[in-house]
Design a protein around this motif. Structure first.
Motif, short mmCIF file in Angstrom:
data_model
loop_
_atom_site.label_atom_id
_atom_site.label_comp_id
_atom_site.label_asym_id
_atom_site.label_seq_id
_atom_site.Cartn_x
_atom_site.Cartn_y
_atom_site.Cartn_z
N ILE A 290 31.17 -21.45 13.82
CA ILE A 290 30.05 -20.52 13.62
C ILE A 290 28.84 -20.98 14.44
CG2 ILE A 290 28.40 -19.60 11.95
CD1 ILE A 290 31.18 -18.37 11.74
N ILE B 6 29.40 -20.13 18.07
CA ILE B 6 29.20 -18.70 18.33
C ILE B 6 27.72 -18.38 18.44
CG2 ILE B 6 29.39 -16.41 17.29
CD1 ILE B 6 32.13 -17.30 16.19
N ARG C 162 31.04 -14.03 10.53
CA ARG C 162 31.07 -13.53 11.90
C ARG C 162 30.71 -12.04 11.94
NH1 ARG C 162 36.38 -16.53 14.61
NH2 ARG C 162 36.09 -18.49 13.50
N VAL D 11 31.98 -12.39 18.64
CA VAL D 11 32.06 -13.33 17.50
C VAL D 11 33.49 -13.79 17.24
CG1 VAL D 11 29.98 -12.41 16.42
CG2 VAL D 11 32.21 -11.45 15.81
#
Length: 351
Positions: free
Chosen positions: A211, A214, A180, A159
């Motif tokens: 985000i 990820i 995260r 992350v």
């Protein structure tokens, strides 16, 4: 009649005909009782989720969108039994989640997780990051202390957080860093299905894109299936494979993301899409013609008879108040809950 020239309107369920989906939801309901008086007798119920059915293929992202109070989050939580559903069935990887006992559910939770909307409230401020991420590993007996430490380091790298962050408290992290950590905790045990409950809505715009990147990288690497809940319809264009539009506890349209954006088949979907903010003339030209809907979402304790959307719909006609419309097939992998798609409908929306 139909809003598409080549689609023969047929009554359908609100799910894609997948032979063996990772997630299958059938007739999911969640009612919250209303109590009044000194004796707190039940006098009614709020039907927050009212007969929702859909399926999600393995590795797919299914977006669930709607206004506040539409039942999106309650649907996701009921699927995981964080909120006990009133009725209906949920299957994840062939396992009926709704039939599991408390002990069986605890063991099965390693296969289904959630990333919460507010990263601050979802992390214990008294625990360090190491303890937060390690919690599911301990609960499900993942290795010894050394193996868990190695796994935590892997997860933080996944992350995009330095491993030194494991010794920090949530109060020492930014909003994006907290989220995260929440993602790392959710995927710690390589779950098969993750509910993303508005995972970017509490973050700055500059952080949201990272985000999303990820989450997409994790999905691509591990094949995780996502239910992406959001009120931001424009976000789903580049994130979701298919979309379900919710209104007052019911799905009103389900379809491939491109089909819904390019050819919305329910007045509510069209109104939402026409209100999306755009930054380029090209994107603005792709939007439906501006359509406004009057009034507020009705009180879920006193839903309108027939179609729940009829009190705000510019196309309302007699059939809308008589009974609730079924789902009609309006195109390949696209269904909509609207009598305008009935072959006997007299009204023509002229979209």
């Amino acid at each position: 009649m139909s809003l598409t020239d080549d689609a023969e309107p047929q009554v359908q369920t609100a799910r894609r005909p997948v032979e063996d989906p990772m997630v299958r939801v059938e007739g999911l309901e969640k009612h919250f009782p209303i109590h009044e008086g000194v004796l707190q007798r039940q006098v009614g119920a709020v039907r927050a989720v009212d007969g929702v059915s859909f399926s999600i293929e393995e590795g797919e992202t299914f977006g669930l969108v709607g206004e506040s109070g539409s039942g999106k989050t309650t649907t996701g939580r009921s699927m995981l039994r964080l909120t006990e559903p009133t009725a209906g069935t949920v299957e994840i990887d062939g396992q009926s989640v709704t039939d599991l006992s408390a002990s069986e559910l605890k063991r099965f939770r390693r296969h289904m997780q959630i990333v919460h909307q507010d990263p601050t409230s979802s992390l214990n401020p008294r625990h360090r990051v190491k303890s937060i991420v390690e919690a599911p590993l301990k609960i499900h007996d993942y290795g010894d202390a050394t193996e868990r430490l190695e796994r935590i380091e892997e997860l933080l790298e996944m992350v995009d957080l330095p491993k030194e962050f494991m010794y920090r408290y949530p109060g020492q992290l930014s909003g994006g860093q907290k989220q995260r950590v929440g993602i790392a905790r959710a995927v710690a045990l390589n779950p098969k299905f993750v509910v993303l409950d508005e995972p970017t809505s509490a973050l700055d715009v500059s952080v949201q894109a990272r985000i999303i990147d990820i989450l997409e990288d994790i999905q691509e690497e591990f094949g995780i299936t996502y239910l992406f809940i959001t009120h931001d319809l424009s976000l789903l264009r580049n994130v979701a494979d298919r979309i379900g539009v919710m209104y007052l506890g019911r799905l009103v349209e389900v379809g491939d993301v491109d089909a819904v954006f390019e050819r919305p088949q329910h007045p509510y979907s069209r109104a939402l899409l026409s209100a999306i903010s755009t930054i380029s003339e090209a994107d603005e030209r792709l939007k439906p013609e501006r359509m406004t809907i009057d009034g507020e979402v009705p009180d879920p304790r006193e839903k309108p008879s027939g179609c729940a959307f009829r009190s705000r719909c510019p196309y309302e006609f007699d059939a809308c108040g008589a009974e609730e419309p079924p789902m009609y097939e309006t195109g390949e992998d696209q269904v909509a809950r609207c009598f305008l798609h009935d072959e006997d409908a007299e009204e023509d929306p002229e979209w």
